[in-house]
Design a protein around this motif. Structure first.
Motif, PDB file in Angstrom:
ATOM      1  N   THR A 110       0.831  -1.207   0.000  1.00 16.39           N
ATOM      2  CA  THR A 110       0.000   0.000   0.000  1.00 16.39           C
ATOM      3  C   THR A 110       0.857   1.246   0.000  1.00 16.39           C
ATOM      4  N   THR A 111       2.029   1.189   0.629  1.00 11.67           N
ATOM      5  CA  THR A 111       2.932   2.338   0.615  1.00 11.67           C
ATOM      6  C   THR A 111       3.434   2.601  -0.798  1.00 11.67           C
ATOM      7  N   ARG A 112       3.760   1.531  -1.528  1.00  9.01           N
ATOM      8  CA  ARG A 112       4.214   1.715  -2.918  1.00  9.01           C
ATOM      9  C   ARG A 112       3.135   2.374  -3.764  1.00  9.01           C
ATOM     10  N   VAL A 113       1.906   1.944  -3.580  1.00  7.75           N
ATOM     11  CA  VAL A 113       0.796   2.526  -4.339  1.00  7.75           C
ATOM     12  C   VAL A 113       0.622   3.989  -3.960  1.00  7.75           C
ATOM     13  N   ALA A 114       0.695   4.292  -2.668  1.00  5.05           N
ATOM     14  CA  ALA A 114       0.549   5.675  -2.216  1.00  5.05           C
ATOM     15  C   ALA A 114       1.686   6.542  -2.750  1.00  5.05           C
ATOM     16  N   ASP A 115       2.925   6.016  -2.732  1.00  4.57           N
ATOM     17  CA  ASP A 115       4.060   6.773  -3.253  1.00  4.57           C
ATOM     18  C   ASP A 115       3.888   7.064  -4.738  1.00  4.57           C
ATOM     19  N   THR A 116       3.373   6.104  -5.487  1.00  2.00           N
ATOM     20  CA  THR A 116       3.131   6.313  -6.914  1.00  2.00           C
ATOM     21  C   THR A 116       2.108   7.431  -7.108  1.00  2.00           C
ATOM     22  N   GLY A 117       1.039   7.406  -6.331  1.00  6.65           N
ATOM     23  CA  GLY A 117       0.024   8.453  -6.425  1.00  6.65           C
ATOM     24  C   GLY A 117       0.581   9.824  -6.081  1.00  6.65           C
ATOM     25  N   ARG A 118       1.406   9.887  -5.048  1.00  7.87           N
ATOM     26  CA  ARG A 118       2.021  11.165  -4.667  1.00  7.87           C
ATOM     27  C   ARG A 118       2.960  11.665  -5.755  1.00  7.87           C
ATOM     28  N   ALA A 119       3.724  10.755  -6.341  1.00  3.33           N
ATOM     29  CA  ALA A 119       4.655  11.147  -7.408  1.00  3.33           C
ATOM     30  C   ALA A 119       3.898  11.690  -8.607  1.00  3.33           C
ATOM     31  N   ILE A 120       2.797  11.065  -8.948  1.00  2.00           N
ATOM     32  CA  ILE A 120       1.984  11.553 -10.071  1.00  2.00           C
ATOM     33  C   ILE A 120       1.396  12.916  -9.746  1.00  2.00           C
ATOM     34  N   ALA A 121       0.933  13.093  -8.510  1.00  2.00           N
ATOM     35  CA  ALA A 121       0.375  14.390  -8.107  1.00  2.00           C
ATOM     36  C   ALA A 121       1.438  15.480  -8.155  1.00  2.00           C
ATOM     37  N   LEU A 122       2.646  15.168  -7.695  1.00  2.00           N
ATOM     38  CA  LEU A 122       3.733  16.148  -7.749  1.00  2.00           C
ATOM     39  C   LEU A 122       4.093  16.488  -9.192  1.00  2.00           C
ATOM     40  N   THR A 123       4.096  15.490 -10.057  1.00  2.00           N
ATOM     41  CA  THR A 123       4.375  15.731 -11.474  1.00  2.00           C
ATOM     42  C   THR A 123       3.312  16.647 -12.072  1.00  2.00           C
ATOM     43  N   ASN A 124       2.055  16.370 -11.766  1.00  2.00           N
ATOM     44  CA  ASN A 124       0.968  17.216 -12.278  1.00  2.00           C
ATOM     45  C   ASN A 124       1.100  18.646 -11.772  1.00  2.00           C
ATOM     46  N   ARG A 125       1.462  18.791 -10.503  1.00  2.00           N
ATOM     47  CA  ARG A 125       1.651  20.133  -9.945  1.00  2.00           C
ATOM     48  C   ARG A 125       2.806  20.844 -10.649  1.00  2.00           C
ATOM     49  N   GLY A 126       3.863  20.085 -10.946  1.00  2.00           N
ATOM     50  CA  GLY A 126       4.995  20.663 -11.668  1.00  2.00           C
ATOM     51  C   GLY A 126       4.598  21.153 -13.048  1.00  2.00           C
ATOM     52  N   VAL A 127       3.763  20.401 -13.731  1.00  2.00           N
ATOM     53  CA  VAL A 127       3.277  20.815 -15.047  1.00  2.00           C
ATOM     54  C   VAL A 127       2.495  22.116 -14.924  1.00  2.00           C
ATOM     55  N   LEU A 128       1.657  22.213 -13.917  1.00  2.00           N
ATOM     56  CA  LEU A 128       0.875  23.445 -13.725  1.00  2.00           C
ATOM     57  C   LEU A 128       1.781  24.635 -13.438  1.00  2.00           C
ATOM     58  N   TYR A 129       2.796  24.428 -12.609  1.00  2.00           N
ATOM     59  CA  TYR A 129       3.749  25.518 -12.344  1.00  2.00           C
ATOM     60  C   TYR A 129       4.477  25.921 -13.626  1.00  2.00           C
ATOM     61  N   ALA A 130       4.861  24.946 -14.433  1.00  2.00           N
ATOM     62  CA  ALA A 130       5.567  25.251 -15.687  1.00  2.00           C
ATOM     63  C   ALA A 130       4.667  26.049 -16.623  1.00  2.00           C
ATOM     64  N   ILE A 131       3.418  25.664 -16.717  1.00  2.00           N
ATOM     65  CA  ILE A 131       2.473  26.385 -17.567  1.00  2.00           C
ATOM     66  C   ILE A 131       2.296  27.818 -17.074  1.00  2.00           C
ATOM     67  N   ALA A 132       2.287  27.980 -15.750  1.00  2.00           N
ATOM     68  CA  ALA A 132       2.114  29.311 -15.156  1.00  2.00           C
ATOM     69  C   ALA A 132       3.387  30.149 -15.247  1.00  2.00           C
ATOM     70  N   GLY A 133       4.494  29.522 -15.663  1.00  2.00           N
ATOM     71  CA  GLY A 133       5.731  30.267 -15.824  1.00  2.00           C
ATOM     72  C   GLY A 133       6.644  30.240 -14.606  1.00  2.00           C
ATOM     73  N   ASP A 134       6.318  29.473 -13.599  1.00  2.00           N
ATOM     74  CA  ASP A 134       7.148  29.375 -12.394  1.00  2.00           C
ATOM     75  C   ASP A 134       8.054  28.147 -12.521  1.00  2.00           C
ATOM     76  N   GLU A 135       9.133  28.318 -13.289  1.00  2.00           N
ATOM     77  CA  GLU A 135      10.016  27.199 -13.598  1.00  2.00           C
ATOM     78  C   GLU A 135      10.723  26.640 -12.370  1.00  2.00           C
ATOM     79  N   ASP A 136      11.064  27.494 -11.410  1.00  2.00           N
ATOM     80  CA  ASP A 136      11.755  27.012 -10.214  1.00  2.00           C
ATOM     81  C   ASP A 136      10.872  26.050  -9.420  1.00  2.00           C
TER      82      ASP A 136
END
Length: 82
Positions: free
Chosen positions: A21-47
């Motif tokens: 269950t931890t592996r599944v949760a970590d995968t979900g968190r990693a995907i959420a962080l990736t999605n958040r990163g995409v949103l920041y990139a679109i908004a122009g906040d590269e850092d």
């Protein structure tokens, strides 16, 4: 796929249930962080985008979308600076 109660108890006793269950949760968190990163990139906040992609890769090293998005971000920043 439904897991039988007996199988769940067996996995819990062996400690495998928690790891699974931890592996599944970590995968979900990693995907959420990736999605958040995409949103920041679109908004122009590269850092912030870079931080999100790096956090996703630390959490789940096999998260290909995070490494792909980070590489695209780096290429975009390099071409902009040239």
């Amino acid at each position: 796929v439904a897991m039988s109660v007996r199988e769940a108890r067996r996995l819990d006793r062996t400690g495998r249930f928690g790891r699974r269950t931890t592996r599944v949760a970590d995968t979900g968190r990693a995907i959420a962080l990736t999605n958040r990163g995409v949103l920041y990139a679109i908004a122009g906040d590269e850092d912030k985008a870079r931080v999100m992609f790096e956090m996703a890769m630390l959490l789940k090293s096999k998260e290909k979308s995070a490494s792909t998005n980070l590489a695209q971000l780096e290429r975009r920043l390099a071409s902009r600076d040239s």
